[in-house]
Design a protein around this motif. Structure first.
Motif, mmCIF file in Angstrom:
data_model
loop_
_atom_site.group_PDB
_atom_site.id
_atom_site.type_symbol
_atom_site.label_atom_id
_atom_site.label_comp_id
_atom_site.label_asym_id
_atom_site.label_seq_id
_atom_site.Cartn_x
_atom_site.Cartn_y
_atom_site.Cartn_z
ATOM 1 N N LEU A 220 0.823 -1.217 0.000
ATOM 2 C CA LEU A 220 0.000 0.000 0.000
ATOM 3 C C LEU A 220 0.853 1.262 0.000
ATOM 4 O O LEU A 220 0.434 2.300 -0.509
ATOM 5 C CB LEU A 220 -0.947 0.007 1.199
ATOM 6 N N ASP A 221 2.058 1.198 0.571
ATOM 7 C CA ASP A 221 2.942 2.363 0.569
ATOM 8 C C ASP A 221 3.346 2.752 -0.845
ATOM 9 O O ASP A 221 3.489 3.931 -1.157
ATOM 10 C CB ASP A 221 4.195 2.089 1.402
ATOM 11 N N VAL A 222 3.508 1.767 -1.705
ATOM 12 C CA VAL A 222 3.899 2.035 -3.090
ATOM 13 C C VAL A 222 2.759 2.716 -3.836
ATOM 14 O O VAL A 222 2.994 3.543 -4.715
ATOM 15 C CB VAL A 222 4.324 0.727 -3.783
ATOM 16 N N ILE A 223 1.530 2.400 -3.463
ATOM 17 C CA ILE A 223 0.373 3.002 -4.126
ATOM 18 C C ILE A 223 0.376 4.507 -3.944
ATOM 19 O O ILE A 223 0.109 5.261 -4.879
ATOM 20 C CB ILE A 223 -0.945 2.384 -3.611
ATOM 21 N N ASP A 224 0.708 4.987 -2.762
ATOM 22 C CA ASP A 224 0.744 6.428 -2.513
ATOM 23 C C ASP A 224 1.720 7.123 -3.449
ATOM 24 O O ASP A 224 1.466 8.235 -3.909
ATOM 25 C CB ASP A 224 1.106 6.713 -1.059
ATOM 26 N N GLU A 225 2.834 6.487 -3.744
ATOM 27 C CA GLU A 225 3.820 7.065 -4.647
ATOM 28 C C GLU A 225 3.338 7.047 -6.092
ATOM 29 O O GLU A 225 3.582 7.981 -6.842
ATOM 30 C CB GLU A 225 5.131 6.302 -4.546
ATOM 31 N N LYS A 226 2.651 5.985 -6.499
ATOM 32 C CA LYS A 226 2.231 5.828 -7.885
ATOM 33 C C LYS A 226 0.934 6.556 -8.216
ATOM 34 O O LYS A 226 0.580 6.681 -9.375
ATOM 35 C CB LYS A 226 2.091 4.350 -8.235
ATOM 36 N N GLN A 227 0.209 7.029 -7.218
ATOM 37 C CA GLN A 227 -1.072 7.676 -7.454
ATOM 38 C C GLN A 227 -0.940 9.038 -8.121
ATOM 39 O O GLN A 227 -1.925 9.591 -8.576
ATOM 40 C CB GLN A 227 -1.841 7.853 -6.148
ATOM 41 N N LEU A 228 0.223 9.568 -8.191
ATOM 42 C CA LEU A 228 0.411 10.907 -8.736
ATOM 43 C C LEU A 228 0.016 11.012 -10.205
ATOM 44 O O LEU A 228 -0.371 12.079 -10.666
ATOM 45 C CB LEU A 228 1.863 11.349 -8.548
ATOM 46 N N ASN A 229 0.099 9.910 -10.962
ATOM 47 C CA ASN A 229 -0.233 9.983 -12.389
ATOM 48 C C ASN A 229 -1.731 9.940 -12.659
ATOM 49 O O ASN A 229 -2.156 10.085 -13.785
ATOM 50 C CB ASN A 229 0.477 8.871 -13.165
ATOM 51 N N ARG A 230 -2.547 9.741 -11.616
ATOM 52 C CA ARG A 230 -4.019 9.789 -11.680
ATOM 53 C C ARG A 230 -4.614 8.739 -12.617
ATOM 54 O O ARG A 230 -5.709 8.907 -13.120
ATOM 55 C CB ARG A 230 -4.517 11.175 -12.069
ATOM 56 N N GLU A 231 -3.920 7.673 -12.861
ATOM 57 C CA GLU A 231 -4.456 6.579 -13.656
ATOM 58 C C GLU A 231 -4.929 5.483 -12.715
ATOM 59 O O GLU A 231 -4.333 5.259 -11.660
ATOM 60 C CB GLU A 231 -3.381 6.033 -14.598
ATOM 61 N N THR A 232 -6.003 4.783 -13.067
ATOM 62 C CA THR A 232 -6.559 3.776 -12.169
ATOM 63 C C THR A 232 -5.660 2.555 -12.045
ATOM 64 O O THR A 232 -5.461 2.051 -10.947
ATOM 65 C CB THR A 232 -7.962 3.342 -12.623
ATOM 66 N N PHE A 233 -5.120 2.071 -13.158
ATOM 67 C CA PHE A 233 -4.224 0.914 -13.106
ATOM 68 C C PHE A 233 -2.837 1.406 -12.733
ATOM 69 O O PHE A 233 -2.242 2.223 -13.421
ATOM 70 C CB PHE A 233 -4.202 0.184 -14.452
ATOM 71 N N LEU A 234 -2.320 0.905 -11.630
ATOM 72 C CA LEU A 234 -1.030 1.366 -11.128
ATOM 73 C C LEU A 234 0.128 0.490 -11.576
ATOM 74 O O LEU A 234 1.278 0.840 -11.377
ATOM 75 C CB LEU A 234 -1.066 1.438 -9.599
ATOM 76 N N GLY A 235 -0.183 -0.642 -12.170
ATOM 77 C CA GLY A 235 0.864 -1.524 -12.674
ATOM 78 C C GLY A 235 1.484 -2.369 -11.578
ATOM 79 O O GLY A 235 0.905 -2.595 -10.518
ATOM 80 N N LEU A 236 2.698 -2.795 -11.845
ATOM 81 C CA LEU A 236 3.428 -3.635 -10.912
ATOM 82 C C LEU A 236 3.881 -2.788 -9.729
ATOM 83 O O LEU A 236 4.587 -1.795 -9.887
ATOM 84 C CB LEU A 236 4.639 -4.258 -11.611
ATOM 85 N N LEU A 237 3.450 -3.166 -8.531
ATOM 86 C CA LEU A 237 3.813 -2.424 -7.328
ATOM 87 C C LEU A 237 5.099 -2.959 -6.710
ATOM 88 O O LEU A 237 5.980 -2.199 -6.332
ATOM 89 C CB LEU A 237 2.688 -2.489 -6.295
ATOM 90 N N THR A 238 5.189 -4.275 -6.583
ATOM 91 C CA THR A 238 6.370 -4.901 -5.996
ATOM 92 C C THR A 238 6.459 -6.339 -6.476
ATOM 93 O O THR A 238 5.468 -6.919 -6.911
ATOM 94 C CB THR A 238 6.314 -4.831 -4.448
ATOM 95 N N GLN A 239 7.654 -6.892 -6.371
ATOM 96 C CA GLN A 239 7.830 -8.291 -6.762
ATOM 97 C C GLN A 239 8.994 -8.896 -5.999
ATOM 98 O O GLN A 239 9.843 -8.190 -5.465
ATOM 99 C CB GLN A 239 8.056 -8.428 -8.258
ATOM 100 N N SER A 240 8.992 -10.207 -5.948
ATOM 101 C CA SER A 240 10.093 -10.961 -5.353
ATOM 102 C C SER A 240 10.290 -12.207 -6.208
ATOM 103 O O SER A 240 9.722 -12.325 -7.292
ATOM 104 C CB SER A 240 9.784 -11.323 -3.906
#
Length: 133
Positions: free
Chosen positions: A41-61
């Motif tokens: 969820l922390d990554v979502i706050d950073e990616k929300q700036l582009n105002r697009e609904t699909f945020l893409g890949l947030l994290t991976q391992s």
């Protein structure tokens, strides 16, 4: 595609629906999956700036990838898939958009649903089970 877990989170970052591949198991693995979903969820706050609904890949391992979707009302949908499966962004976008549409249908068609409360809908669970495959 192997979906491991998904979570719908309200605008106050409180989960209203959590579903894992095996909902009956109460293991440390399930708790670990849910922790990883919530930590993205922390990554979502950073990616929300582009105002697009699909945020893409947030994290991976090595074991998983987490994709995100954020609605106009700031409800978030997190989708965790196994990393050994190949998934393109447009496939993840389609799954998340479908989940969002089912979520909206479920919450708007129930006059007794209180926004932000956990969701208990058999119809929505059937639709999610279809997506899980």
């Amino acid at each position: 595609m192997s979906i491991l877990a998904l979570s719908i989170v309200n605008n106050h970052n409180t989960p209203v629906l959590i579903r894992t591949r095996n909902p009956k198991s109460e293991s440390n693995n399930e708790i670990d999956l849910l922790f990883k979903l919530h930590s993205s969820l922390d990554v979502i706050d950073e990616k929300q700036l582009n105002r697009e609904t699909f945020l893409g890949l947030l994290t991976q391992s090595d074991q998983y990838k987490i994709y995100g979707y954020c609605s106009a009302t700031n409800n978030k949908i997190l989708l965790m898939v196994a990393n050994n499966q190949t998934i393109r962004d447009n496939e993840a976008r389609a799954i998340l958009k479908t989940l969002h549409n089912h979520f909206v249908d479920c919450t708007t068609s129930n006059p007794f649903y209180v926004h932000g409360q956990p969701i208990h809908s058999k119809h929505l669970m059937r639709k999610i089970d279809e997506i899980f495959g």
